[in-house]
Design a protein around this motif. Structure first.
Motif, PDB file in Angstrom:
ATOM      1  N   GLU A  69      -3.725   7.731   9.429  1.00 16.41           N
ATOM      2  CA  GLU A  69      -4.124   8.520   8.261  1.00 16.41           C
ATOM      3  C   GLU A  69      -5.643   8.601   8.142  1.00 16.41           C
ATOM      4  O   GLU A  69      -6.191   9.626   7.730  1.00 16.41           O
ATOM      5  CB  GLU A  69      -3.497   7.917   6.998  1.00 16.41           C
ATOM      6  CG  GLU A  69      -1.981   8.103   6.942  1.00 16.41           C
ATOM      7  CD  GLU A  69      -1.340   7.495   5.711  1.00 16.41           C
ATOM      8  OE1 GLU A  69      -0.363   8.076   5.206  1.00 16.41           O
ATOM      9  OE2 GLU A  69      -1.807   6.440   5.252  1.00 16.41           O
ATOM     10  N   GLU A  70      -6.321   7.513   8.512  1.00 19.74           N
ATOM     11  CA  GLU A  70      -7.788   7.507   8.453  1.00 19.74           C
ATOM     12  C   GLU A  70      -8.410   8.521   9.412  1.00 19.74           C
ATOM     13  O   GLU A  70      -9.470   9.088   9.128  1.00 19.74           O
ATOM     14  CB  GLU A  70      -8.312   6.102   8.760  1.00 19.74           C
ATOM     15  CG  GLU A  70      -8.130   5.127   7.609  1.00 19.74           C
ATOM     16  CD  GLU A  70      -8.547   3.714   7.991  1.00 19.74           C
ATOM     17  OE1 GLU A  70      -9.177   3.550   9.064  1.00 19.74           O
ATOM     18  OE2 GLU A  70      -8.239   2.780   7.227  1.00 19.74           O
ATOM     19  N   ALA A  88       2.566  -0.759   9.275  1.00 21.42           N
ATOM     20  CA  ALA A  88       1.827  -0.163   8.154  1.00 21.42           C
ATOM     21  C   ALA A  88       0.346   0.009   8.506  1.00 21.42           C
ATOM     22  O   ALA A  88      -0.286   1.003   8.122  1.00 21.42           O
ATOM     23  CB  ALA A  88       1.980  -1.031   6.912  1.00 21.42           C
ATOM     24  N   LYS A  89      -0.213  -0.933   9.254  1.00 22.00           N
ATOM     25  CA  LYS A  89      -1.611  -0.823   9.676  1.00 22.00           C
ATOM     26  C   LYS A  89      -1.802   0.338  10.645  1.00 22.00           C
ATOM     27  O   LYS A  89      -2.809   1.052  10.592  1.00 22.00           O
ATOM     28  CB  LYS A  89      -2.068  -2.128  10.323  1.00 22.00           C
ATOM     29  CG  LYS A  89      -2.217  -3.283   9.342  1.00 22.00           C
ATOM     30  CD  LYS A  89      -2.578  -4.568  10.070  1.00 22.00           C
ATOM     31  CE  LYS A  89      -2.660  -5.742   9.094  1.00 22.00           C
ATOM     32  NZ  LYS A  89      -2.922  -7.019   9.808  1.00 22.00           N
ATOM     33  N   ALA A  96      -1.873   3.410   8.632  1.00 21.08           N
ATOM     34  CA  ALA A  96      -3.150   3.526   7.935  1.00 21.08           C
ATOM     35  C   ALA A  96      -4.240   4.063   8.860  1.00 21.08           C
ATOM     36  O   ALA A  96      -5.037   4.934   8.468  1.00 21.08           O
ATOM     37  CB  ALA A  96      -3.554   2.167   7.365  1.00 21.08           C
ATOM     38  N   ARG A 132       1.636   4.611   1.596  1.00 27.73           N
ATOM     39  CA  ARG A 132       1.366   5.246   2.881  1.00 27.73           C
ATOM     40  C   ARG A 132       2.126   6.576   2.988  1.00 27.73           C
ATOM     41  O   ARG A 132       2.887   6.946   2.126  1.00 27.73           O
ATOM     42  CB  ARG A 132       1.791   4.317   4.028  1.00 27.73           C
ATOM     43  CG  ARG A 132       1.133   2.943   4.024  1.00 27.73           C
ATOM     44  CD  ARG A 132      -0.362   3.033   4.198  1.00 27.73           C
ATOM     45  NE  ARG A 132      -0.977   1.732   4.413  1.00 27.73           N
ATOM     46  CZ  ARG A 132      -2.247   1.471   4.193  1.00 27.73           C
ATOM     47  NH1 ARG A 132      -3.060   2.413   3.747  1.00 27.73           N
ATOM     48  NH2 ARG A 132      -2.736   0.254   4.404  1.00 27.73           N
ATOM     49  N   PHE A 160       0.850  -1.191   0.000  1.00 25.66           N
ATOM     50  CA  PHE A 160       0.000   0.000   0.000  1.00 25.66           C
ATOM     51  C   PHE A 160       0.886   1.242   0.000  1.00 25.66           C
ATOM     52  O   PHE A 160       2.009   1.209   0.507  1.00 25.66           O
ATOM     53  CB  PHE A 160      -0.897   0.030   1.239  1.00 25.66           C
ATOM     54  CG  PHE A 160      -1.888  -1.096   1.292  1.00 25.66           C
ATOM     55  CD1 PHE A 160      -3.153  -0.950   0.737  1.00 25.66           C
ATOM     56  CD2 PHE A 160      -1.551  -2.307   1.873  1.00 25.66           C
ATOM     57  CE1 PHE A 160      -4.066  -2.001   0.768  1.00 25.66           C
ATOM     58  CE2 PHE A 160      -2.457  -3.360   1.910  1.00 25.66           C
ATOM     59  CZ  PHE A 160      -3.715  -3.205   1.362  1.00 25.66           C
ATOM     60  N   LYS A 192       1.331   9.712   2.782  1.00 22.60           N
ATOM     61  CA  LYS A 192       1.166  10.688   1.710  1.00 22.60           C
ATOM     62  C   LYS A 192       1.319  12.127   2.189  1.00 22.60           C
ATOM     63  O   LYS A 192       1.620  13.018   1.400  1.00 22.60           O
ATOM     64  CB  LYS A 192      -0.191  10.494   1.035  1.00 22.60           C
ATOM     65  CG  LYS A 192      -0.308   9.173   0.292  1.00 22.60           C
ATOM     66  CD  LYS A 192      -1.642   9.072  -0.422  1.00 22.60           C
ATOM     67  CE  LYS A 192      -1.806   7.733  -1.108  1.00 22.60           C
ATOM     68  NZ  LYS A 192      -3.095   7.639  -1.833  1.00 22.60           N
ATOM     69  N   GLU A 206       2.466  -4.674   3.790  1.00 14.32           N
ATOM     70  CA  GLU A 206       1.556  -4.557   4.930  1.00 14.32           C
ATOM     71  C   GLU A 206       2.074  -5.348   6.137  1.00 14.32           C
ATOM     72  O   GLU A 206       2.447  -6.513   6.026  1.00 14.32           O
ATOM     73  CB  GLU A 206       0.170  -5.068   4.536  1.00 14.32           C
ATOM     74  CG  GLU A 206      -0.900  -4.815   5.557  1.00 14.32           C
ATOM     75  CD  GLU A 206      -1.454  -3.386   5.516  1.00 14.32           C
ATOM     76  OE1 GLU A 206      -2.645  -3.207   5.783  1.00 14.32           O
ATOM     77  OE2 GLU A 206      -0.687  -2.448   5.219  1.00 14.32           O
ATOM     78  N   ARG A 229       5.737   3.206  -0.575  1.00 14.03           N
ATOM     79  CA  ARG A 229       5.020   1.945  -0.740  1.00 14.03           C
ATOM     80  C   ARG A 229       5.612   0.906   0.195  1.00 14.03           C
ATOM     81  O   ARG A 229       6.815   0.637   0.168  1.00 14.03           O
ATOM     82  CB  ARG A 229       5.078   1.451  -2.198  1.00 14.03           C
ATOM     83  CG  ARG A 229       4.247   0.174  -2.411  1.00 14.03           C
ATOM     84  CD  ARG A 229       4.070  -0.154  -3.882  1.00 14.03           C
ATOM     85  NE  ARG A 229       3.309   0.873  -4.587  1.00 14.03           N
ATOM     86  CZ  ARG A 229       1.990   1.000  -4.536  1.00 14.03           C
ATOM     87  NH1 ARG A 229       1.259   0.179  -3.802  1.00 14.03           N
ATOM     88  NH2 ARG A 229       1.384   1.959  -5.208  1.00 14.03           N
TER      89      ARG A 229
END
Length: 319
Positions: A253-254, A246-247, A250, A231, A229, A233, A242, A239
């Motif tokens: 970022e969410e 990385a989770k 994520a 990530r 993924f 950004k 996972e 890239r």
């Protein structure tokens, strides 16, 4: 099918680097040391040291190591935004390196000096606009890298296939394609779209000679089609394979974590922890989307032979 029978299409890249195969082994952080660069060179490709993760004294050691393992030319990849960039460049020059791949910054500052020293300079770009600026800066070639690639990517998220089509008739200097290339079929496609060579990272990172931790190599072999993924950004897009780290990124970022929060989460040494030390849960594992096609840990020589066989088979299917 005999890979020795392969005659690559004529290209300026073969002449520029004096190599047998139009393949550049990417200079990746933590995995592209002297052993890998020398093995790639001995396999008829251009081998690059990944200086981005090396202090100048370590870079010097790795150059010497590579030169003890091959009589062929090797190069270095040096990111231009690091505080040690100038020292790294002078170390490489003093050790006889004359092939420089630069990235993560403008080539305008260092290209004149490197050309004055008789060096070949190639810069990595992610858009046609930057490619034109590199040509104007006097580089000898550009690597055009799509966002399928592992590690840090351009913010525009342009794929390699699209980038190569955008490059048609744009430049007078050679184009090297990168991002998502991990087979002989992909090499044929890149050459058909106007590239004169390819740069390959993830497949070389998984080889026996790579300095990547064995845990990381096994993780690459077990990756699936949707295991990577893009990530970070809000910082610099990267890239990743996972994992728990990385989770966590994520989730941050969410919930729209700001830049400072992400920098704190990233901390220091994440890539080293994952790629060099083999911490598969909390380390940063930089790989490209093509990682799902890696099934075995091969030597560089076997990997290049595989590329040649695949290229010949793909070419045969077209006739």
């Amino acid at each position: 099918m005999n890979p020795q029978s392969l005659k690559w299409p004529e290209s300026r890249i073969l002449k520029l680097f004096e190599i047998e195969n139009p393949i550049v082994q990417a200079g990746m952080v933590w995995v592209s040391g002297g052993k890998l660069a020398a093995a790639a060179a001995n396999s008829g490709c251009l081998g690059l040291l990944g200086a981005g993760s090396m202090y100048p004294e370590i870079l010097k050691e790795q150059i010497k190591k590579a030169k003890n393992l091959t009589q062929k030319s090797i190069g270095v990849n040096i990111p231009l935004l690091y505080e040690k960039t100038e020292e790294q460049i002078h170390v490489a020059l003093n050790e006889g390196i004359r092939i420089f791949f630069t990235s993560a910054g403008s080539p305008k500052k260092w290209t004149p000096l490197l050309k004055k020293e008789g060096c070949i300079v190639v810069h990595v770009v992610s858009t046609p606009e930057f490619a034109l600026k590199c040509q104007d800066a006097g580089v000898d070639a550009v690597v055009v890298e799509g966002f399928e690639a592992g590690g840090h990517n351009g913010r525009d998220e342009i794929t390699t296939l699209v980038l190569l089509q955008q490059m048609q008739n744009l430049l007078s200097i050679p184009v090297i394609a990168a991002g998502g290339i991990g087979s002989g079929q992909a090499i044929l496609a890149a050459l058909a779209l106007g590239a004169e060579g390819v740069q390959i990272g993830t497949a070389f990172a998984s080889t026996i000679e790579s300095s990547a931790h064995i845990n990381f190599k096994h993780a690459m072999c077990q990756a699936r089609f949707n295991s990577t993924f893009l990530r970070m950004k809000k910082l610099v897009p990267v890239r990743l394979l996972e994992n728990e780290f990385a989770k966590t990124v994520a989730l941050a970022e969410e919930r729209c974590a700001n830049k400072e929060e992400l920098e704190e989460l990233l901390g220091k040494g994440r890539a080293k922890e994952g790629m060099l030390h083999g911490n598969l849960q909390e380390g940063e594992l930089e790989v490209g989307q093509i990682v799902s096609e890696i099934k075995d840990i091969l030597t560089c020589a076997k990997l290049v032979e595989k590329f040649k066989i695949e290229f010949l088979e793909a070419k045969k299917r077209l006739h």
